[in-house]
Design a protein around this motif. Structure first.
Motif, PDB file in Angstrom:
ATOM      1  N   UNK A 267      43.426  81.021  44.608  1.00 42.40           N
ATOM      2  CA  UNK A 267      42.558  79.843  44.625  1.00 42.40           C
ATOM      3  C   UNK A 267      43.190  78.641  43.938  1.00 42.40           C
ATOM      4  N   UNK A 268      43.869  78.890  42.826  1.00 37.71           N
ATOM      5  CA  UNK A 268      44.412  77.782  42.027  1.00 37.71           C
ATOM      6  C   UNK A 268      45.505  78.324  41.125  1.00 37.71           C
ATOM      7  N   UNK A 269      46.656  77.673  41.122  1.00 39.14           N
ATOM      8  CA  UNK A 269      47.688  78.003  40.143  1.00 39.14           C
ATOM      9  C   UNK A 269      47.709  76.917  39.078  1.00 39.14           C
ATOM     10  N   UNK A 270      48.349  77.218  37.947  1.00 40.01           N
ATOM     11  CA  UNK A 270      48.267  76.334  36.786  1.00 40.01           C
ATOM     12  C   UNK A 270      48.654  74.897  37.121  1.00 40.01           C
ATOM     13  N   UNK A 271      49.776  74.720  37.802  1.00 41.10           N
ATOM     14  CA  UNK A 271      50.236  73.366  38.088  1.00 41.10           C
ATOM     15  C   UNK A 271      49.294  72.590  38.980  1.00 41.10           C
ATOM     16  N   UNK A 314      39.107  70.043  46.311  1.00 42.45           N
ATOM     17  CA  UNK A 314      40.266  70.707  46.892  1.00 42.45           C
ATOM     18  C   UNK A 314      40.529  72.085  46.277  1.00 42.45           C
ATOM     19  N   UNK A 315      39.699  72.494  45.331  1.00 41.33           N
ATOM     20  CA  UNK A 315      39.830  73.827  44.743  1.00 41.33           C
ATOM     21  C   UNK A 315      39.248  74.845  45.718  1.00 41.33           C
ATOM     22  N   UNK A 316      40.066  75.803  46.123  1.00 41.61           N
ATOM     23  CA  UNK A 316      39.616  76.806  47.086  1.00 41.61           C
ATOM     24  C   UNK A 316      38.423  77.577  46.535  1.00 41.61           C
ATOM     25  N   UNK A 317      37.366  77.670  47.309  1.00 44.87           N
ATOM     26  CA  UNK A 317      36.173  78.392  46.880  1.00 44.87           C
ATOM     27  C   UNK A 317      35.285  77.600  45.950  1.00 44.87           C
ATOM     28  N   UNK A 318      35.623  76.330  45.718  1.00 44.67           N
ATOM     29  CA  UNK A 318      34.789  75.482  44.866  1.00 44.67           C
ATOM     30  C   UNK A 318      35.068  75.694  43.395  1.00 44.67           C
TER      31      UNK A 318
END
Length: 372
Positions: A267-271, A314-318
Motif C-alpha cells: 500500500x505504501x513504502x516509507x519514501x 493516492x494512498x492505496x486502500x485509503x
C-alpha cells in the motif's frame, strides 16, 4: 592513488568518527575497507531479496581479507523491524561468536540497517557495525547518523538506540537492480535535503533527477551531497536535541500514513509516505500563511514528475479519517507534552521547527486535504 570515482564523506564525531564512501564498485572491494577496521569476524545481516544477489560477493570479499564470516537472513519488508526478528538477529550474532571488537555488517535497505544496527547496539552491550546500504533511501538517509531501531504497535521507530556505524559503503551500482518504485521512494529523501536548507540543491534536482535514476554521474553526486547534508546536521546534533529534527521534514505526516497502512509496503513504502508528507508540510505551511503557495506547488510538481504520490487520496486502500491521522500523529517521537511539533517551511530551502502546533489547525487542514 585514491580512486577518483569514489567520493569520501567524513563524519567527524570524535572517537565515533567514520567515513562514508560513495561510488560504483564498492561492494567488490568491501573486504579490504572493512578489514582495515581491525575485526577478526563479521556477521552479515541481510534479507531474502538482497541476500541472493549480494551476500556471497560480500562474504567472499571479507573472507579473502581474513575475516571469519557468517550470514543472517531475515524476511524483506517493514514488518521485519519488530521484536521477534530483533531476537532472531541478536541470537544469530551471538551464535556466530561475534565479540565486541568484531562487526555486524548490514547489507540491505533501511529495514536491515535499522534492525542490524539496533542488534549491534545491544548485543554484548554494543559491538561495532558497518552499513552497506543497497537502496537509494538507505544510501542517502538511514545508513548515516546512527539511528537504529524497530517499530512498535504504537508507532514507527519508537524502540531503538543511537549507535554510530564504523563505516558506510554506498555502492551506487547496486541501485541498477533496484525496482523503479524503490528508486522513486529513495528519491523523496534526496529532495528533502534541498527543501530543508539548500534551495540550490533542490533546483539541481529539478534539472538532474532523470540522470539520478539513469545511473549517470548525477546519481553519485546526489548520494554524496545528501550524505554531506545529513552528516553536517548529525555532527551539530547527534542525538536530535536540536536542529537534527529538521531531517524529519515531511515525516510527521509520512510516519502517520505508514502506521495507518500497517507498514504494508503493497500500500505504501516509507519514501512514498515522505513524498506525501513533504507536500503536506509545504501546503500546511502555505495554509498558515508561512510559505508562498507557489513554492508548495513547485514541490508537488517536482515530486509528481518523478512519479511519486503527493496527495492523501493516492494512498492505496485509503488513509482513514482525519481523526485516524491525528491519532497516529500523537505517537510521533517529536510530541512534547501532548502538543504536536511539525517541521514547517517559509519557502524552499527554509525549513524550521514549529513546536506547539494546535491540533485544531491540523484537523482543519487535513479535512481540506481529505476532501481534495
Amino acid at each position: 592513488m585514491p580512486d577518483a570515482s569514489i567520493t569520501t564523506v567524513p563524519v567527524p564525531l570524535g572517537d565515533r568518527a567514520y567515513e562514508i564512501y560513495v561510488g560504483r564498485g564498492l561492494l567488490q572491494e568491501a573486504g579490504q575497507r572493512i578489514a582495515a577496521l581491525g575485526a577478526r569476524a563479521a556477521a552479515i545481516v541481510t534479507d531474502e531479496h538482497v541476500g541472493p544477489l549480494y551476500a556471497d560477493i560480500l562474504a567472499r570479499s571479507l573472507q579473502q581479507h581474513g575475516l571469519r564470516t557468517s550470514v543472517v537472513t531475515v524476511p524483506a519488508g517493514e514488518a521485519t523491524k519488530c521484536y521477534a526478528f530483533l531476537e532472531t538477529v541478536c541470537d544469530a550474532v551471538l551464535e556466530a561468536r561475534i565479540e565486541r571488537g568484531d562487526l555486524v555488517v548490514a547489507l540491505g535497505g533501511g529495514v536491515v540497517g535499522d534492525l542490524a544496527g539496533f542488534a549491534a547496539a545491544v548485543v554484548r552491550r554494543g559491538v561495532r557495525f558497518v552499513q552497506v546500504p543497497t537502496t537509494l533511501l538507505s544510501q542517502v538517509d538511514s545508513s548515516v547518523g546512527g539511528k537504529t531501531g524497530i517499530n512498535s504497535r504504537h508507532g514507527k521507530n519508537l524502540v531503538g538506540a543511537f549507535h554510530q556505524p564504523s563505516l558506510v559503503l554506498a555502492d551506487t551500482a547496486l541501485l541498477d537492480t533496484l525496482p523503479l518504485r524503490e528508486m522513486r521512494a529513495g528519491y523523496a529523501e534526496v529532495v528533502k535535503y534541498g527543501l530543508i536548507d539548500d534551495a540550490a540543491f533542490f533546483a539541481w534536482c529539478e534539472k538532474n533527477w532523470q540522470g539520478v535514476f539513469a545511473g549517470g554521474p548525477e546519481r553519485n553526486e546526489a548520494v554524496a551531497q545528501s550524505c554531506r547534508a545529513k552528516a553536517a546536521v548529525v555532527v551539530r546534533d547527534e542525538r536530535e536535541d536540536g536542529d537534527r529534527a529538521l531531517l524529519n521534514l515531511g515525516h510527521t505526516f509520512g510516519h502517520a500514513l505508514e502506521r495507518i497502512t500497517h507498514y504494508n509496503s503493497a500500500r505504501l513504502v516509507h519514501g512514498e509516505g515522505v513524498a506525501i508528507g513533504l507536500c503536506l508540510a509545504f501546503r500546511f505551511s502555505a495554509s498558515l500563511g508561512l510559505c508562498p503557495v507557489a513554492d508548495a506547488e513547485r514541490v508537488e510538481a517536482h515530486l509528481s514528475a518523478a512519479g511519486l504520490p503527493t496527495r492523501l487520496n493516492q494512498v492505496a486502500g485509503g488513509c482513514g479519517t482525519v481523526e485516524d491521522l491525528l491519532d497516529a500523529m500523537a505517537q510521533d517521537k517529536k510530541v512534547k507534552g501532548g502538543a504536536l511539533t511539525f517541521i514547517l517551511a517559509s519557502g524552499i530551502g527554509k525549513s524550521f521547527i514549529a513546536p506547539g502546533i494546535s491540533v485544531d489547525s491540523v484537523r482543519a487542514f487535513l479535512k481540506d486535504e481529505n476532501s481534495a
